[in-house]
Design a protein around this motif. Structure first.
Motif, PDB file in Angstrom:
ATOM      1  N   ARG A  50       0.826  -1.209   0.000  1.00  0.00           N
ATOM      2  CA  ARG A  50       0.000   0.000   0.000  1.00  0.00           C
ATOM      3  C   ARG A  50       0.860   1.258   0.000  1.00  0.00           C
ATOM      4  O   ARG A  50       0.467   2.293   0.516  1.00  0.00           O
ATOM      5  CB  ARG A  50      -0.929   0.000   1.209  1.00  0.00           C
ATOM      6  N   ALA A  51       2.058   1.158  -0.585  1.00  0.00           N
ATOM      7  CA  ALA A  51       2.945   2.318  -0.697  1.00  0.00           C
ATOM      8  C   ALA A  51       3.340   2.514  -2.153  1.00  0.00           C
ATOM      9  O   ALA A  51       3.472   1.553  -2.909  1.00  0.00           O
ATOM     10  CB  ALA A  51       4.197   2.120   0.161  1.00  0.00           C
ATOM     11  N   ALA A  52       3.506   3.769  -2.528  1.00  0.00           N
ATOM     12  CA  ALA A  52       3.972   4.098  -3.871  1.00  0.00           C
ATOM     13  C   ALA A  52       5.495   4.126  -3.868  1.00  0.00           C
ATOM     14  O   ALA A  52       6.115   4.623  -2.926  1.00  0.00           O
ATOM     15  CB  ALA A  52       3.429   5.456  -4.277  1.00  0.00           C
ATOM     16  N   GLN A 109      12.382   5.593  -3.097  1.00  0.00           N
ATOM     17  CA  GLN A 109      11.671   6.012  -1.892  1.00  0.00           C
ATOM     18  C   GLN A 109      10.278   5.408  -1.918  1.00  0.00           C
ATOM     19  O   GLN A 109       9.695   5.217  -2.987  1.00  0.00           O
ATOM     20  CB  GLN A 109      11.559   7.531  -1.817  1.00  0.00           C
ATOM     21  N   CYS A 110       9.750   5.130  -0.740  1.00  0.00           N
ATOM     22  CA  CYS A 110       8.403   4.591  -0.600  1.00  0.00           C
ATOM     23  C   CYS A 110       7.560   5.581   0.195  1.00  0.00           C
ATOM     24  O   CYS A 110       8.065   6.205   1.133  1.00  0.00           O
ATOM     25  CB  CYS A 110       8.426   3.267   0.158  1.00  0.00           C
ATOM     26  N   ALA A 111       6.286   5.685  -0.166  1.00  0.00           N
ATOM     27  CA  ALA A 111       5.363   6.561   0.572  1.00  0.00           C
ATOM     28  C   ALA A 111       4.008   5.868   0.662  1.00  0.00           C
ATOM     29  O   ALA A 111       3.450   5.454  -0.362  1.00  0.00           O
ATOM     30  CB  ALA A 111       5.233   7.905  -0.116  1.00  0.00           C
ATOM     31  N   CYS A 112       3.502   5.739   1.872  1.00  0.00           N
ATOM     32  CA  CYS A 112       2.211   5.087   2.077  1.00  0.00           C
ATOM     33  C   CYS A 112       1.101   5.857   1.374  1.00  0.00           C
ATOM     34  O   CYS A 112       1.119   7.083   1.317  1.00  0.00           O
ATOM     35  CB  CYS A 112       1.898   4.989   3.571  1.00  0.00           C
ATOM     36  N   GLU A 113       0.121   5.111   0.858  1.00  0.00           N
ATOM     37  CA  GLU A 113      -1.021   5.702   0.180  1.00  0.00           C
ATOM     38  C   GLU A 113      -1.910   6.456   1.164  1.00  0.00           C
ATOM     39  O   GLU A 113      -1.812   6.271   2.379  1.00  0.00           O
ATOM     40  CB  GLU A 113      -1.854   4.599  -0.483  1.00  0.00           C
ATOM     41  N   VAL A 154      -1.152   4.843   7.184  1.00  0.00           N
ATOM     42  CA  VAL A 154      -0.168   5.561   7.992  1.00  0.00           C
ATOM     43  C   VAL A 154       1.142   4.784   8.002  1.00  0.00           C
ATOM     44  O   VAL A 154       1.154   3.558   8.088  1.00  0.00           O
ATOM     45  CB  VAL A 154      -0.694   5.738   9.439  1.00  0.00           C
ATOM     46  N   ASP A 155       2.215   5.534   7.915  1.00  0.00           N
ATOM     47  CA  ASP A 155       3.537   4.916   7.914  1.00  0.00           C
ATOM     48  C   ASP A 155       3.930   4.572   9.344  1.00  0.00           C
ATOM     49  O   ASP A 155       4.099   5.445  10.184  1.00  0.00           O
ATOM     50  CB  ASP A 155       4.548   5.891   7.308  1.00  0.00           C
ATOM     51  N   ASN A 156       4.068   3.294   9.614  1.00  0.00           N
ATOM     52  CA  ASN A 156       4.393   2.798  10.941  1.00  0.00           C
ATOM     53  C   ASN A 156       5.861   2.360  11.027  1.00  0.00           C
ATOM     54  O   ASN A 156       6.271   1.740  11.992  1.00  0.00           O
ATOM     55  CB  ASN A 156       3.462   1.619  11.264  1.00  0.00           C
ATOM     56  N   ALA A 157       6.620   2.665   9.986  1.00  0.00           N
ATOM     57  CA  ALA A 157       8.010   2.199   9.913  1.00  0.00           C
ATOM     58  C   ALA A 157       8.949   3.114  10.685  1.00  0.00           C
ATOM     59  O   ALA A 157       8.650   4.278  10.930  1.00  0.00           O
ATOM     60  CB  ALA A 157       8.460   2.133   8.456  1.00  0.00           C
ATOM     61  N   ASP A 213       6.083  -0.216   6.114  1.00  0.00           N
ATOM     62  CA  ASP A 213       5.122  -0.746   7.082  1.00  0.00           C
ATOM     63  C   ASP A 213       3.929   0.197   7.145  1.00  0.00           C
ATOM     64  O   ASP A 213       3.842   1.047   8.021  1.00  0.00           O
ATOM     65  CB  ASP A 213       5.782  -0.900   8.456  1.00  0.00           C
ATOM     66  N   CYS A 214       3.011   0.062   6.201  1.00  0.00           N
ATOM     67  CA  CYS A 214       1.835   0.926   6.125  1.00  0.00           C
ATOM     68  C   CYS A 214       0.662   0.234   6.807  1.00  0.00           C
ATOM     69  O   CYS A 214       0.377  -0.929   6.534  1.00  0.00           O
ATOM     70  CB  CYS A 214       1.490   1.217   4.671  1.00  0.00           C
TER      71      CYS A 214
END
Length: 94
Positions: free
Chosen positions: A30-32, A41-45, A49-52, A60-61
């Protein structure tokens, strides 16, 4: 060097590897993924929420669900209550 391929000589000697296109990134489902020079780079949709930990963003979204109280206050019983990453509550009909 990691993130590049080639022999290192000439103008095209070191070519950036697009980890996103090759699907070799470690982004959450669920990350782009965005390719960067020598990395990615990764970014949650939205609504995730980014839990990483720092440095592992987008791996870790988790779904940003409303609390029961928020759901009761803002949404009908026939709607799914969600929050954006900025905390804005939205309702989506089931």
């Amino acid at each position: 060097k990691e993130g590049f391929e080639g022999e290192g000589d000439g103008p095209e000697g070191c070519v950036d590897i697009d980890e996103c296109a090759r699907l070799t990134d470690d982004c959450h489902a669920r990350a782009a993924c965005s390719n960067t020079h020598g990395s990615f780079q990764c970014a949650c949709e939205e609504f995730w929420v980014d839990n990483a930990q720092a440095g592992w963003e987008g791996t870790d979204c988790v779904f940003n669900a409303c609390t029961d109280a928020e759901a009761a206050e803002f949404c009908s019983e026939f709607a799914l209550c969600k929050k954006t990453q900025r905390g804005q509550v939205t309702c989506e009909c089931l």
